[in-house]
Design a protein around this motif. Structure first.
Motif, PDB file in Angstrom:
ATOM      1  N   VAL A 106      11.601  41.718  70.464  1.00  0.00           N
ATOM      2  CA  VAL A 106      11.439  39.928  70.763  1.00  0.00           C
ATOM      3  C   VAL A 106      12.171  39.397  71.890  1.00  0.00           C
ATOM      4  O   VAL A 106      11.518  38.801  72.283  1.00  0.00           O
ATOM      5  CB  VAL A 106      10.980  39.448  69.413  1.00  0.00           C
ATOM      6  N   TRP A 107      13.541  40.112  71.434  1.00  0.00           N
ATOM      7  CA  TRP A 107      14.485  39.385  72.675  1.00  0.00           C
ATOM      8  C   TRP A 107      13.763  40.366  73.744  1.00  0.00           C
ATOM      9  O   TRP A 107      14.600  39.821  74.977  1.00  0.00           O
ATOM     10  CB  TRP A 107      15.750  39.518  71.293  1.00  0.00           C
ATOM     11  N   GLU A 108      13.606  41.871  73.901  1.00  0.00           N
ATOM     12  CA  GLU A 108      13.907  42.484  74.792  1.00  0.00           C
ATOM     13  C   GLU A 108      12.655  41.260  75.638  1.00  0.00           C
ATOM     14  O   GLU A 108      13.137  41.403  77.197  1.00  0.00           O
ATOM     15  CB  GLU A 108      13.283  43.304  74.326  1.00  0.00           C
ATOM     16  N   ARG A 109      11.579  40.871  75.358  1.00  0.00           N
ATOM     17  CA  ARG A 109      10.657  40.705  75.453  1.00  0.00           C
ATOM     18  C   ARG A 109      10.641  38.756  76.479  1.00  0.00           C
ATOM     19  O   ARG A 109      11.280  38.746  77.460  1.00  0.00           O
ATOM     20  CB  ARG A 109       9.291  40.387  74.988  1.00  0.00           C
ATOM     21  N   ALA A 110      11.691  38.400  75.764  1.00  0.00           N
ATOM     22  CA  ALA A 110      12.528  37.240  76.492  1.00  0.00           C
ATOM     23  C   ALA A 110      13.229  36.971  77.519  1.00  0.00           C
ATOM     24  O   ALA A 110      12.618  37.208  78.585  1.00  0.00           O
ATOM     25  CB  ALA A 110      13.041  36.453  75.048  1.00  0.00           C
ATOM     26  N   HIS A 111      14.216  38.967  77.392  1.00  0.00           N
ATOM     27  CA  HIS A 111      15.210  38.850  78.660  1.00  0.00           C
ATOM     28  C   HIS A 111      14.096  39.540  79.976  1.00  0.00           C
ATOM     29  O   HIS A 111      14.032  38.852  80.839  1.00  0.00           O
ATOM     30  CB  HIS A 111      15.828  40.136  78.432  1.00  0.00           C
ATOM     31  N   LYS A 112      12.976  40.305  79.494  1.00  0.00           N
ATOM     32  CA  LYS A 112      12.129  40.390  81.059  1.00  0.00           C
ATOM     33  C   LYS A 112      10.986  38.843  81.562  1.00  0.00           C
ATOM     34  O   LYS A 112      11.495  39.245  82.386  1.00  0.00           O
ATOM     35  CB  LYS A 112      11.235  41.139  80.038  1.00  0.00           C
ATOM     36  N   GLY A 113      11.380  37.979  80.313  1.00  0.00           N
ATOM     37  CA  GLY A 113      10.217  36.896  80.582  1.00  0.00           C
ATOM     38  C   GLY A 113      11.333  36.756  81.838  1.00  0.00           C
ATOM     39  O   GLY A 113      10.706  35.239  82.779  1.00  0.00           O
TER      40      GLY A 113
END
Length: 282
Positions: A106-113
């Motif tokens: 979920v945090w990976e997605r936030a960083h990429k976003g």
């Protein structure tokens, strides 16, 4: 609405190299630049909410990084570090993930976003940072599950980012694509952390490929020193010193700050007992 912050911090005598030896202020102290921030226009499916902080009087472009907290954290828990970095000249997008009770992806997605949003804000007509983001100097940074997400995102983003700074990272059963990590990576752990175990984090460091990388295990630091009213100001000054010096060296390209993780200032901090373990590979 754009808000402005300006806060000055004093340095403990004898702990830091004189700022006169650097191109700018010592990394553990306030950078001296007024900090502005905004939250409007930052909606994304990749995170729940976000705030961008940046130097108010920014001329030209500046390097930029993402920043997240960890499990249960919101973006507000990391403003202490975001504001500090922006006072040193960095644009920082600080985010709350879509589910702060989730797992590292979920945090990976936030960083990429967040990386995508920094790029789009650089071109958005009404963005306060329009034309101010150096899109060739981008980094990612996160704490705990946000640190685990940093490692995961670094494996996916590859050479799109220049730096990755996992802070007391927690990965659980997630496994990064270590061989694809290209960013210069600094991992910080706490020797007294009973959530993100330092021995586990040392394993993350060993799994990194042959890149510029560092591992700092901070003596006496716990998981709770990263946020909230229980956080130690002494430990947070150490965290600020390490993260800022790494970004100054490898995101900005100001090698005078390298002394804080590989030089005389670092040696002074070792003598002062900052670390229980320290490794650096240029």
């Amino acid at each position: 609405m754009i808000k402005t912050h300006l806060k000055f911090a004093s340095l403990a005598a004898g702990l830091f190299l004189s700022a006169s030896a650097l191109a700018g202020p010592a990394p553990g102290s306030n950078g001296g630049q007024a900090v502005c921030d905004y939250s409007s226009g930052l909606t994304s499916l990749s995170y729940l909410s976000a705030r961008v902080s940046y130097p108010c009087n920014l001329s030209g472009t500046a390097p930029a990084t993402t920043l997240t907290g960890g499990y249960t954290n919101t973006k507000e828990d990391m403003y202490w570090l975001a504001n500090h970095l922006s006072s040193h000249g960095y644009i920082v997008i600080t985010m709350t993930p879509t589910n702060n009770l989730g797992l590292p992806p979920v945090w990976e997605r936030a960083h990429k976003g967040g990386i995508d949003k920094l790029k789009s804000e650089n071109s958005r007509l009404l963005s306060p940072i329009r034309g101010k983001v150096d899109v060739n100097k981008l980094g990612i940074m996160g704490f705990s599950m946000g640190g685990g997400g940093t490692l995961l995102a670094a494996g996916d983003l590859g050479s799109q980012i220049k730096t990755a700074v996992p802070l007391a990272p927690w990965l659980g059963v997630s496994i990064p694509s270590y061989r694809n990590i290209k960013a210069k990576t600094l991992i910080i752990s706490g020797a007294s952390d009973t959530v993100a175990f330092p021995s586990t984090i040392a394993g993350y460091y060993r799994n990194l490929p042959t890149i510029t990388k560092g591992l700092a295990e901070v003596r006496g630091a716990s998981h709770l020193d990263w946020f909230g009213i229980t956080a130690s100001s002494t430990q947070q000054t150490r965290f600020k010193t390490l993260t800022t010096a790494w970004l100054k060296t490898y995101l900005t390209g100001d090698t005078s700050y390298q002394t804080y993780f590989n030089g005389s200032a670092h040696n002074s901090n070792v003598s002062a007992g900052w670390y229980t373990q320290y490794q650096y590979r240029p």
